[in-house]
Design a protein around this motif. Structure first.
Motif, PDB file in Angstrom:
ATOM      1  N   UNK A 226       0.855  -1.186   0.000  1.00 52.20           N
ATOM      2  CA  UNK A 226       0.000   0.000   0.000  1.00 52.20           C
ATOM      3  C   UNK A 226       0.888   1.233   0.000  1.00 52.20           C
ATOM      4  N   UNK A 227       0.629   2.139  -0.955  1.00 59.87           N
ATOM      5  CA  UNK A 227       1.371   3.393  -1.065  1.00 59.87           C
ATOM      6  C   UNK A 227       0.427   4.514  -0.680  1.00 59.87           C
ATOM      7  N   UNK A 228       0.759   5.212   0.383  1.00 59.47           N
ATOM      8  CA  UNK A 228      -0.100   6.268   0.917  1.00 59.47           C
ATOM      9  C   UNK A 228      -0.024   7.498   0.022  1.00 59.47           C
ATOM     10  N   UNK A 229      -1.068   7.705  -0.794  1.00 54.18           N
ATOM     11  CA  UNK A 229      -1.144   8.838  -1.705  1.00 54.18           C
ATOM     12  C   UNK A 229      -2.578   9.339  -1.735  1.00 54.18           C
ATOM     13  N   UNK A 230      -2.746  10.594  -2.155  1.00 52.78           N
ATOM     14  CA  UNK A 230      -4.097  11.126  -2.287  1.00 52.78           C
ATOM     15  C   UNK A 230      -4.834  10.498  -3.463  1.00 52.78           C
ATOM     16  N   UNK A 231      -4.098  10.028  -4.450  1.00 51.08           N
ATOM     17  CA  UNK A 231      -4.722   9.323  -5.562  1.00 51.08           C
ATOM     18  C   UNK A 231      -5.052   7.893  -5.178  1.00 51.08           C
ATOM     19  N   UNK A 232      -5.990   7.292  -5.911  1.00 47.04           N
ATOM     20  CA  UNK A 232      -6.392   5.912  -5.657  1.00 47.04           C
ATOM     21  C   UNK A 232      -6.114   5.073  -6.893  1.00 47.04           C
ATOM     22  N   UNK A 233      -5.716   3.832  -6.678  1.00 49.40           N
ATOM     23  CA  UNK A 233      -5.470   2.937  -7.797  1.00 49.40           C
ATOM     24  C   UNK A 233      -5.126   1.561  -7.302  1.00 49.40           C
ATOM     25  N   UNK A 234      -5.156   0.614  -8.244  1.00 49.14           N
ATOM     26  CA  UNK A 234      -4.848  -0.761  -7.853  1.00 49.14           C
ATOM     27  C   UNK A 234      -4.238  -1.487  -9.043  1.00 49.14           C
ATOM     28  N   UNK A 235      -3.258  -2.318  -8.772  1.00 47.82           N
ATOM     29  CA  UNK A 235      -2.645  -3.140  -9.799  1.00 47.82           C
ATOM     30  C   UNK A 235      -2.128  -4.402  -9.133  1.00 47.82           C
ATOM     31  N   UNK A 236      -1.517  -5.267  -9.924  1.00 48.83           N
ATOM     32  CA  UNK A 236      -0.993  -6.528  -9.396  1.00 48.83           C
ATOM     33  C   UNK A 236       0.305  -6.867 -10.116  1.00 48.83           C
ATOM     34  N   UNK A 237       1.211  -7.470  -9.378  1.00 53.63           N
ATOM     35  CA  UNK A 237       2.465  -7.886 -10.000  1.00 53.63           C
ATOM     36  C   UNK A 237       2.244  -9.094 -10.894  1.00 53.63           C
ATOM     37  N   UNK A 238       1.268  -9.952 -10.542  1.00 57.21           N
ATOM     38  CA  UNK A 238       1.012 -11.184 -11.285  1.00 57.21           C
ATOM     39  C   UNK A 238       2.352 -11.912 -11.485  1.00 57.21           C
ATOM     40  N   UNK A 239       2.690 -12.244 -12.743  1.00 63.69           N
ATOM     41  CA  UNK A 239       3.968 -12.923 -12.980  1.00 63.69           C
ATOM     42  C   UNK A 239       4.993 -11.980 -13.582  1.00 63.69           C
ATOM     43  N   UNK A 240       4.768 -10.662 -13.458  1.00 63.63           N
ATOM     44  CA  UNK A 240       5.633  -9.697 -14.133  1.00 63.63           C
ATOM     45  C   UNK A 240       6.656  -9.059 -13.203  1.00 63.63           C
ATOM     46  N   UNK A 241       6.497  -9.215 -11.900  1.00 63.68           N
ATOM     47  CA  UNK A 241       7.481  -8.673 -10.971  1.00 63.68           C
ATOM     48  C   UNK A 241       7.205  -7.226 -10.598  1.00 63.68           C
ATOM     49  N   UNK A 242       8.177  -6.645  -9.903  1.00 61.16           N
ATOM     50  CA  UNK A 242       8.069  -5.282  -9.371  1.00 61.16           C
ATOM     51  C   UNK A 242       9.406  -4.582  -9.562  1.00 61.16           C
ATOM     52  N   UNK A 243       9.364  -3.338 -10.034  1.00 64.39           N
ATOM     53  CA  UNK A 243      10.568  -2.538 -10.212  1.00 64.39           C
ATOM     54  C   UNK A 243      10.623  -1.426  -9.169  1.00 64.39           C
ATOM     55  N   UNK A 244      11.808  -1.219  -8.610  1.00 66.60           N
ATOM     56  CA  UNK A 244      12.087  -0.088  -7.727  1.00 66.60           C
ATOM     57  C   UNK A 244      13.090   0.799  -8.448  1.00 66.60           C
ATOM     58  N   UNK A 245      12.676   2.008  -8.812  1.00 66.54           N
ATOM     59  CA  UNK A 245      13.520   2.896  -9.607  1.00 66.54           C
ATOM     60  C   UNK A 245      13.804   4.165  -8.806  1.00 66.54           C
ATOM     61  N   UNK A 246      15.058   4.405  -8.409  1.00 66.93           N
ATOM     62  CA  UNK A 246      15.375   5.603  -7.616  1.00 66.93           C
ATOM     63  C   UNK A 246      15.525   6.839  -8.501  1.00 66.93           C
ATOM     64  N   UNK A 247      15.242   8.000  -7.913  1.00 72.90           N
ATOM     65  CA  UNK A 247      15.459   9.278  -8.588  1.00 72.90           C
ATOM     66  C   UNK A 247      16.130  10.245  -7.629  1.00 72.90           C
ATOM     67  N   UNK A 248      17.081  11.007  -8.141  1.00 74.61           N
ATOM     68  CA  UNK A 248      17.752  12.027  -7.349  1.00 74.61           C
ATOM     69  C   UNK A 248      17.078  13.377  -7.484  1.00 74.61           C
ATOM     70  N   UNK A 249      16.286  13.562  -8.557  1.00 77.29           N
ATOM     71  CA  UNK A 249      15.671  14.862  -8.845  1.00 77.29           C
ATOM     72  C   UNK A 249      14.191  14.906  -8.490  1.00 77.29           C
ATOM     73  N   UNK A 250      13.632  13.801  -8.009  1.00 72.75           N
ATOM     74  CA  UNK A 250      12.187  13.713  -7.900  1.00 72.75           C
ATOM     75  C   UNK A 250      11.557  14.158  -6.605  1.00 72.75           C
ATOM     76  N   UNK A 251      12.335  14.358  -5.540  1.00 78.42           N
ATOM     77  CA  UNK A 251      11.724  14.724  -4.257  1.00 78.42           C
ATOM     78  C   UNK A 251      10.888  15.985  -4.421  1.00 78.42           C
TER      79      UNK A 251
END
Length: 368
Positions: A226-251
């Motif tokens: 669960x990602x605490x955001x004002x927006x709402x949405x739902x998805x599933x990893x299924x058999x595709x996995x999950x990516x974690x992508x860092x950003x230095x400019x995004x804060x």
């Protein structure tokens, strides 16, 4: 409200932390378009903007809705390609090659995300295949301005031409400013990705997600992130996995890619910018004096709502451009304005953060 990622059946080896040059270029374009969101990057944004030639700056405005109000999934094309093994390219060129592999339907759907023509997380035909969705996309684009309409019309009529335009634009941005930025931040992002990978290996997904952001939580019993955001949405990893992508400019932005049929991605900031140093007594006096003049208070009201040119302010106030320029100079010297060039125009905007630090009553008054 929150975004939920169902992770039932997700295997540890399907979670990957990896940087992306294209995703970071997208965040760079966002920070240049909305410097008020990223006060820690203002010096960087001012330096980049000063180096832009007018032609590139105009092109940056032409499709800025891809990164200004939304962060288009086009900047993470690896998530839209089949299978769970496709990772971001090692270079920007590699990422752009992945972008070229998206189908025209995927490209158009992601590029028109700003129109909200269809539910983001739901299956169904896109505007290339559905005439009703095409009409709706153009109607919603019209509400956002003529540039969006022209772009949407060209995109729907000739997707390959827009794809080529976008690739050339991104390559030009890389040559003018991003390659230098990436050389500075890329190694840090790679180090953060290695750290998250080590956490995944040694301590598990919950520990790694906690290091991504305190807004990300794992419910192991429910097999759900669960990602605490004002927006709402739902998805599933299924058999595709999950990516974690860092950003230095995004804060301070924590992005969640949860488009239907795409691999889920958490695009997270690796650090917060340093807090601004407190102003000196002399700077405080300058600011209070600048805000005490009734004309400058009226200018602050206009500039708190949107960025304006000197000519627009002069027409709105019934004054000459030189008179407005003198008042703007006082506000700028006091550190209350930000100024950026957009093509042939110079736009001024109130630095709401600086004003808010002086007192909420004044800010509420000019925004009332």
């Amino acid at each position: 409200m929150s975004v939920r990622i169902d992770i039932g059946g997700l295997r540890p080896e399907q979670v990957t932390a990896v940087p992306s040059a294209l995703a970071e270029l997208g965040m760079a374009l966002h920070a240049l378009s909305e410097p008020g969101h990223h006060f820690g990057l203002r010096d960087w944004a001012a330096g980049v903007t000063a180096r832009l030639d007018p032609h590139l700056a105009d092109r940056m405005c032409e499709a800025d809705f891809l990164w200004r109000t939304t962060f288009s999934d086009l900047f993470l094309p690896c998530a839209g390609l089949p299978g769970d093994g496709t990772l971001p390219g090692r270079t920007l060129a590699g990422d752009l090659d992945l972008l070229d592999e998206l189908s025209d339907e995927q490209f158009v759907d992601a590029a028109l995300e700003f129109t909200c023509a269809q539910a983001y997380g739901s299956p169904g035909p896109g505007p290339l295949a559905d005439a009703g969705l095409r009409r709706r996309a153009l109607e919603l684009a019209a509400a956002r301005g003529p540039q969006q309409v022209r772009f949407s019309e060209r995109l729907l009529a000739d997707p390959p031409r827009i794809r080529a335009w976008l690739r050339q634009f991104l390559e030009d941005c890389d040559e003018v400013f991003f390659a230098q930025t990436w050389s500075r931040v890329g190694q840090g992002l790679a180090a953060d990705a290695r750290h998250k990978t080590e956490l995944l290996r040694r301590k598990g997904l919950a520990e790694a997600l906690g290091a991504v952001s305190p807004a990300v939580a794992l419910d192991e019993a429910a097999a759900r992130i669960t990602v605490d955001k004002l927006g709402a949405g739902r998805t599933a990893t299924a058999d595709r996995g999950l990516l974690l992508v860092p950003t230095s400019l995004g804060w301070p932005h924590l992005m969640v890619l949860h488009r239907y049929g795409w691999r889920p991605v958490l695009h997270y900031p690796v650090r917060s910018p340093e807090l601004a140093a407190p102003p000196s007594v002399e700077q405080l006096a300058l600011r209070m004096t600048a805000l005490s003049h009734p004309v400058r208070m009226r200018l602050c009201r206009s500039l708190a709502r949107s960025a304006c040119t000197t000519g627009e302010l002069a027409r709105g106030q019934g004054m000459t451009a030189p008179e407005i320029s003198r008042h703007l100079a006082v506000l700028k010297k006091a550190g209350l304005l930000t100024t950026r060039r957009r093509g042939r125009y110079v736009l001024h905007q109130l630095d709401a953060t600086a004003v808010a630090r002086l007192g909420s009553d004044f800010l509420e008054g000019i925004l009332r």
